[in-house]
Design an enzyme around this catalytic site. Structure first.
Site, mmCIF file in Angstrom:
data_model
loop_
_atom_site.group_PDB
_atom_site.id
_atom_site.type_symbol
_atom_site.label_atom_id
_atom_site.label_comp_id
_atom_site.label_asym_id
_atom_site.label_seq_id
_atom_site.Cartn_x
_atom_site.Cartn_y
_atom_site.Cartn_z
ATOM 1 N N LYS A 137 0.711 -1.327 0.003
ATOM 2 C CA LYS A 137 -0.121 -0.026 0.052
ATOM 3 C C LYS A 137 0.841 1.144 -0.035
ATOM 4 O O LYS A 137 0.641 2.164 -0.615
ATOM 5 C CB LYS A 137 -0.835 -0.122 1.381
ATOM 6 C CG LYS A 137 -1.760 1.353 1.227
ATOM 7 C CD LYS A 137 -2.404 1.321 2.827
ATOM 8 C CE LYS A 137 -1.341 1.444 3.986
ATOM 9 N NZ LYS A 137 -1.790 1.758 5.160
ATOM 10 N N THR A 138 1.781 1.441 1.092
ATOM 11 C CA THR A 138 2.539 2.511 1.133
ATOM 12 C C THR A 138 3.392 2.755 -0.273
ATOM 13 O O THR A 138 3.554 3.907 -0.901
ATOM 14 C CB THR A 138 3.541 2.538 2.339
ATOM 15 O OG1 THR A 138 2.738 2.196 3.444
ATOM 16 C CG2 THR A 138 4.339 3.814 2.352
ATOM 17 N N ASP B 16 -5.034 7.858 3.500
ATOM 18 C CA ASP B 16 -4.397 6.664 3.897
ATOM 19 C C ASP B 16 -5.556 6.107 4.954
ATOM 20 O O ASP B 16 -6.017 6.856 5.646
ATOM 21 C CB ASP B 16 -3.054 6.581 4.465
ATOM 22 C CG ASP B 16 -2.465 5.325 4.659
ATOM 23 O OD1 ASP B 16 -3.280 4.375 4.149
ATOM 24 O OD2 ASP B 16 -1.546 5.176 5.314
ATOM 25 N N GLU B 17 -5.573 4.813 4.989
ATOM 26 C CA GLU B 17 -6.282 4.067 5.971
ATOM 27 C C GLU B 17 -7.660 4.656 6.039
ATOM 28 O O GLU B 17 -8.466 5.022 7.088
ATOM 29 C CB GLU B 17 -5.827 4.332 7.454
ATOM 30 C CG GLU B 17 -4.199 3.897 7.550
ATOM 31 C CD GLU B 17 -4.199 2.205 7.515
ATOM 32 O OE1 GLU B 17 -5.334 1.378 7.470
ATOM 33 O OE2 GLU B 17 -3.153 1.846 7.754
ATOM 34 N N GLN C 154 -9.825 -4.693 7.539
ATOM 35 C CA GLN C 154 -9.041 -4.132 8.492
ATOM 36 C C GLN C 154 -9.728 -2.900 9.429
ATOM 37 O O GLN C 154 -8.939 -2.216 9.981
ATOM 38 C CB GLN C 154 -7.617 -3.678 8.000
ATOM 39 C CG GLN C 154 -6.880 -5.152 7.407
ATOM 40 C CD GLN C 154 -5.391 -4.698 7.141
ATOM 41 O OE1 GLN C 154 -4.479 -4.539 7.909
ATOM 42 N NE2 GLN C 154 -5.215 -4.521 5.864
#
Length: 748
Positions: A32-33, A217-218, A248
């Site tokens: 992801k990053t 993000d997230e 998640q």
């Protein structure tokens, strides 16, 4: 620079998709990053986008720093780019324009201590008792209102009871005072930024025009206020890229809403969805097992993680006889991993709650396994444990000034700094201890009003327990101490998640006492404190040292380890019992299990115990977590422990396989074996469950039905004074204990 180098097809597609709304479903360990930072670098280096026009937000400073450093390594100039947390971005906006809301630009940000002081002022003005409305509890309610976007007016309108109306009024008073003091709390950084953008079209236009490209993000962890902020800022250009994984989403209990990611296409019409399903972290069996568990959730978009890595070792599911056996088993397996060449730092133990760390800390200390506790202090270094240990040390030695200073006003009893200064002066003049000053009467005379009364009560309590410690059991003194000191009552009144965690740790400490009493019935009060002192005399290990990591499953989010142990896999423990009543809570527990499983790269252990000491009580016949049953058989090896704690295969036909719950009912028919199961034979002298006998018309081995808990089996009955208690294992709710003469049961 080749910004697409070494990317897989889906990652490359996400990097190249720069225009319009984009949702990247990034599975655990899917890079992801790397994808996010390459996309930003591609925008700047390849498409010529001015860094000034890019906003990237995440949840932690560490994640923001990691993202920023990776981007800077790929492009020459990042000046003007915002890569920061939500709160940092909002603070930057407010520092410039908060005067539009009536605040001065030099506003103060209040921490929790400051907030409590303000709440106390509000309580005094409203003539409400702090015991009925603990400041920490009020702040918890205020924070929930703010994170859900509820104003004081809305909170008042929705209040249905007198207490709710009072709470809403305190919320209103609190906000009035914050504005008067020109202050914001942490939640206000988000709330006021959204309020500013909604009320000031010029400010909204400035920032929505500036940020041509926004990356979040997230995204699965965003709450309603954060969603509204993103929606407002992305309004002008519509180039929003949200990256997250609905599987998640594990922070709904603190305001995150999974709907933000599940309904992304509805919120941003025309959105493109790209799924990153190739996992670069875990071996095939770990991924297969994790997939088989998470597929039981309904609130998900659906994806199947896969890997080009080998299948690797199968998941090892172990059922121990007791929680102590489970801790010993994990320690033994860690030694095996070390022999295989793994470093201690390659290994992690991930548990559901911090209170579980105690057993592993003690087991690892005995077996010389270095460890560090992440996301929380060591069990015996936690505030509430140190407080209660200081009480116990003062009972043993009233001359212990260090312990006296720590607990004289814990909980608050009107003996603050001024009172302690007076006692200090007298102690210095008479060359004696603080407790002696109180006992001789000079200290009491120096105090006045509530302080004198509280000091006298404190002194009498400590002296009485000191005299009784040789006659009463340690557990009895501990129970009385929690009650008479007011420590437990104060925590209960706060009614917050933090207070609940502290109470849980205090109850877990009771298990330590029972362990000591079981192992050494003749052990003294002093010997118990000596044992604890030896355990706590080890300094916390340096984070850089080679040590096993102990942490909660929540703390493990975003981390990875070669070898992972997940203990406590029992119904009522994981998933926690409070999740049973709401399907959405149960699904969040399953997501938490999925997060834990996908932290492992090479080897994953999952374990539970048939009998566990919980909050000072032996809880027997604990049923396997439903999550263990959901693990596909082709990915796991299951091992039980026999009554002696030895590992044994699931296939044995021996009746000693007591902890294979598929044969529990048959095993209970064996007389001696049944007695061994039902009577743990505790050495503490507490009344234990006896072999099956009639109680309230029921006896061991019978199947029964309860109106609330459904069907189950009677596994024990016992006498408690004049009462008869009946223990039942319910098929879906685990172990429950009732008064046999009151509970309404139907025989099956």
């Amino acid at each position: 620079m080749d910004y697409l180098k070494n990317l897989n097809d889906r990652q490359r597609e996400a990097v190249l998709c720069t225009e319009g709304p984009l949702l990247v479903i990034a599975g655990a360990g899917s890079g992801k990053t790397t994808t996010m930072t390459r996309r930003i670098a591609y925008l700047i280096g390849e498409k010529g986008v001015d860094p000034y026009n890019i906003l990237a937000v995440t949840f932690t400073n560490k994640a923001a720093e990691e993202m920023r450093s990776r981007i800077e390594a790929q492009v020459d100039d990042t000046r003007g780019m915002w890569v920061m947390t939500f709160h940092a971005a909002c603070l930057r906006i407010l520092r410039r324009f908060i005067d539009r809301l009536g605040y001065r630009k030099d506003f103060t940000i209040y921490d929790t201590t400051d907030q409590k002081t303000v709440i106390k002022e509000c309580l005094a003005e409203a003539e409400l008792d702090e015991k009925a409305f603990p400041p920490a509890g009020v702040l918890s309610a205020v924070s929930k209102w703010k994170n859900s976007g509820a104003s004081p007016e809305r909170a008042a309108a929705e209040a249905a009871t007198i207490r709710e109306k009072n709470m809403a009024d305190l919320y209103r008073r609190y906000m009035v005072k914050l504005m008067k003091y020109n202050a914001l709390d942490f939640d206000d950084l988000l709330v006021k930024a959204v309020e500013l953008l909604n009320q000031e079209p010029e400010v909204l236009q400035l920032y929505s025009d500036r940020f041509h490209y926004i990356m979040i993000d997230e995204y699965q962890d965003t709450n309603e206020i954060q969603y509204e902020l993103v929606r407002l800022l992305a309004g002008a250009h519509g180039n929003i890229c949200a990256v997250g994984d609905e599987d998640q989403c594990i922070y709904q209990w603190r305001g995150a809403t999974i709907r933000n990611i599940l309904e992304f296409e509805e919120d941003f019409p025309g959105a493109k969805i790209i799924k990153l399903e190739q996992n670069y972290r875990s071996c095939g069996n770990i991924l297969g097992a994790a997939n088989s568990v998470i597929q039981n959730n309904t609130e998900r978009k659906g994806k199947i993680l896969w890997t080009s890595r080998e299948e690797g070792e199968r998941i090892r599911i172990y059922k121990a006889a007791t929680d102590r056996d489970e801790a010993f088993h994990i320690a033994r397996e860690i030694h095996k991993m070390k022999d295989k060449g793994y470093a201690y730092s390659d290994i992690a133990v991930l548990y559901r709650t911090h209170s579980m760390s105690r057993g592993f800390e003690e087991s690892f200390s005995r077996q010389d396994i270095p460890y560090r506790v992440i996301g929380g202090t060591r069990f015996y270094d936690r505030k509430e444990i140190k407080d209660i240990l200081c009480y116990m040390r003062l009972i043993q030695n009233p001359g212990d000034n260090i312990s006296f200073r720590r607990v004289i006003n814990e909980p608050r009893r009107g003996l603050g700094d001024k009172s302690l200064e007076k006692l200090d002066l007298l102690a210095n003049l008479t060359d004696t201890t603080l407790f002696d000053v109180l006992e001789k009467g000079d200290g009491l005379e120096a105090l006045s009003g509530k302080a004198e009364v509280s000091a006298r009560q404190f002194m009498n309590m400590i002296r009485r327990f000191s005299e009784e410690r040789g006659e009463r059991k340690i557990s009895e003194i501990y129970d009385a101490l929690l009650r008479e000191s007011g420590y437990l009552q104060t925590l209960e009144a706060q009614n917050t998640i933090e207070a609940a965690g502290r109470i849980e740790n205090l109850m877990e400490f009771k298990s330590v006492i029972y362990d000591f009493e079981d192992q050494d019935p003749d052990g003294t009060y002093e010997e118990f404190l000596e044992k604890i002192a030896l355990l706590t005399d080890v300094d916390n290990l340096d984070p850089g040292e080679d040590a096993v990591s102990l942490m909660t499953l929540h703390s493990a989010k975003g981390l990875e380890f070669a070898v992972v142990f997940i203990p406590g896999m029992e119904e009522g423990a994981f998933p926690v019992a409070r999740a049973y009543d709401f399907p959405e809570d149960l699904e969040e527990e399953r997501r938490l299990c999925y997060v834990g499983m996908t932290r492992a790269k090479d080897i994953l252990y999952m374990s539970g115990a048939a009998q566990r000491l919980v909050f000072g009580q032996v809880d027997s016949y604990r049923m396997d977590s439903r999550f263990l049953e959901e693990v596909a058989e082709e990915h796991a090896d299951r091992i039980d422990a026999d009554v002696h704690g030895n590992d044994r295969g699931r296939g044995s036909d021996s009746p000693e396989s007591l902890f294979d719950f598929g044969r529990l009912q048959n095993a209970i028919r064996f007389n001696d074996l049944g007695k061994q199961m039902i009577d743990p034979a505790r050495k503490s002298g507490k009344t234990a469950e006896t072999a099956p006998s009639a109680a309230g018309g029921f006896s061991g081995g019978e199947r029964v039905k309860h109106k609330k808990y459904g069907e189950g089996m009677v596994v024990g009955v016992r006498k408690e004074g004049r009462d008869e208690m009946i223990t039942i294992i319910f098929d879906n709710y685990g172990t429950k204990v009732f008064d046999a003469n009151i509970v309404k049961l139907k025989k099956l």
